[in-house]
Design an enzyme around this catalytic site. Structure first.
Site, short mmCIF file in Angstrom:
data_model
loop_
_atom_site.label_atom_id
_atom_site.label_comp_id
_atom_site.label_asym_id
_atom_site.label_seq_id
_atom_site.Cartn_x
_atom_site.Cartn_y
_atom_site.Cartn_z
N ASP A 1 0.86 -1.19 0.00
CA ASP A 1 0.00 0.00 0.00
C ASP A 1 0.89 1.23 0.00
OD1 ASP A 1 -2.43 1.36 0.01
OD2 ASP A 1 -2.53 1.44 2.19
N ASN B 1 1.98 6.81 3.11
CA ASN B 1 2.75 5.81 3.85
C ASN B 1 4.24 5.92 3.64
OD1 ASN B 1 0.62 4.54 5.17
ND2 ASN B 1 0.21 3.14 3.49
N ASP C 1 3.42 1.65 8.18
CA ASP C 1 2.20 0.90 7.93
C ASP C 1 2.37 -0.22 6.91
OD1 ASP C 1 -0.36 0.00 8.00
OD2 ASP C 1 -1.27 1.75 7.06
#
Length: 349
Positions: free
Chosen positions: A226, A231, A248
């Site tokens: 992701d 992030n 994350d």
């Protein structure tokens, strides 16, 4: 929006019992010493808190959704983060739990080293990491884009050592067909938009499957999964650990390298130069299968469908209607239909 929870989703109100006092008690039981100051951070899938400890340092505690991942999947994510950190790839990794101070009558610790704690009374699972600050990188600058490409190349060089065993694999059936089928089975698409959305979705997915089929022997490796700009945090050169680092890894998975690259594709007047610089930077540490460049739009299509299903499956969580009030409306599904048709045109070009 009236979609119901599916197996594996967290039940409505799953986090209702996670009060501030319970968070502080859980950290104390796991051997940390919070001083009582606590701030809830933005997170939808989990509940994340910044806490201050008695020694004056700040930590971030992540409480996992009760049913999303198994312990084995979480620990595999943790092990990947620790492996990246050991290879000097800047990543926010979980801290080992101070087992010598933990009250093992109240928490169970897991992992080697132990990075996951589970309450024995109630079952909330959590990890702790150190606080890391930063800003979004400036992808308009080709030098920054090249650095970011080298960073992702280094991350993938570690990810290519072995596959995940317990975590998911990104491929069209799981990321495209399954979300479509779930949305239709649960009547998530508004009635007037259903036929048009389904037709556009089916056409797009046929092209996605064809695109993946044109890349036989596609290399799959452990990914961030992701890797959007939210992030990736940038610290100024001169700061400790200047340059990019990622946070994350909750969506870490097996998949093609392009999944961690296409979401960093620059926009604007310098987009072509920055994109070329990012890919050149990547090639410093990892070979790039040039065939994967044709997967950018198929991967974007899969993300669109996966995201719609993700929102629908979690609509029972009170945080979601507040954060995404536009989701599930006729206007939303009409827009999704238009965007899927645009993806069909792009993938057909």
């Amino acid at each position: 929006m009236s979609a119901t929870a599916a197996p594996g989703d967290d039940a409505p109100g799953a986090f209702a019992a996670l009060t501030p006092g319970r968070v502080l008690d859980a950290l104390s039981d796991a051997g940390w010493h919070p001083d009582g100051r606590m701030l809830q951070l933005n997170s939808y899938e989990n509940r994340v808190f910044q806490l201050f400890l008695d020694d004056g340092s700040a930590a971030v505690a992540k409480f996992y959704g009760p049913q999303r991942w198994s312990d084995a999947q979480i620990l595999e994510e943790h092990a990947f983060a620790l492996e990246l950190a050991a290879a000097d790839v800047p990543v926010v990794a979980p801290e080992p739990m101070p087992a010598e101070r933990a009250d093992l009558r109240r928490v169970r610790l897991a992992g080697t080293p132990p990075t996951l704690a589970t309450e024995l009374d109630g079952g909330f699972r959590f990890s702790v990491s150190r606080r890391h600050a930063g800003r979004a990188p400036d992808l308009d600058d080709p030098a920054v884009a090249a650095w970011l490409g080298r960073f992702i190349g280094r991350l993938h060089a570690v990810g290519a050592r072995r596959p995940f065993v317990h975590r998911r694999t990104l491929e069209p059936t799981a990321w495209g067909d399954a979300p479509r089928d779930w949305l239709l089975a649960h009547d998530a698409v508004t009635p007037a938009e259903r036929a048009g959305w389904q037709a556009a979705c089916d056409a797009a997915l046929a092209l996605v499957h064809a695109a993946f089929a044109r890349v036989p022997g596609l290399r799959l490796l452990r990914l961030h999964g992701d890797c959007h700009l939210g992030n990736v945090l940038w610290r100024e050169v001169g700061d400790d650990g200047g340059g990019p680092h990622v946070v994350d890894l909750d969506d870490a998975c097996n998949g093609p390298a392009m999944q961690d690259l296409w979401m960093l594709q620059p926009e604007g007047p310098h987009a072509a130069a920055s994109w070329a610089a990012l890919l050149d930077g990547y090639r410093v540490f990892m070979p790039l299968d040039e065939r994967e460049l044709a997967l950018v739009e198929p991967l974007r299509t899969l993300r669109m469908l996966h995201h719609s299903a993700w929102l629908a499956r979690r609509w029972h969580d009170p945080a979601f209607p507040v954060a995404f009030p536009w989701f599930g409306t006729p206007a939303y599904w009409s827009q999704q239909t238009t965007q899927l048709r645009e993806q069909v045109e792009l993938m057909s070009a």
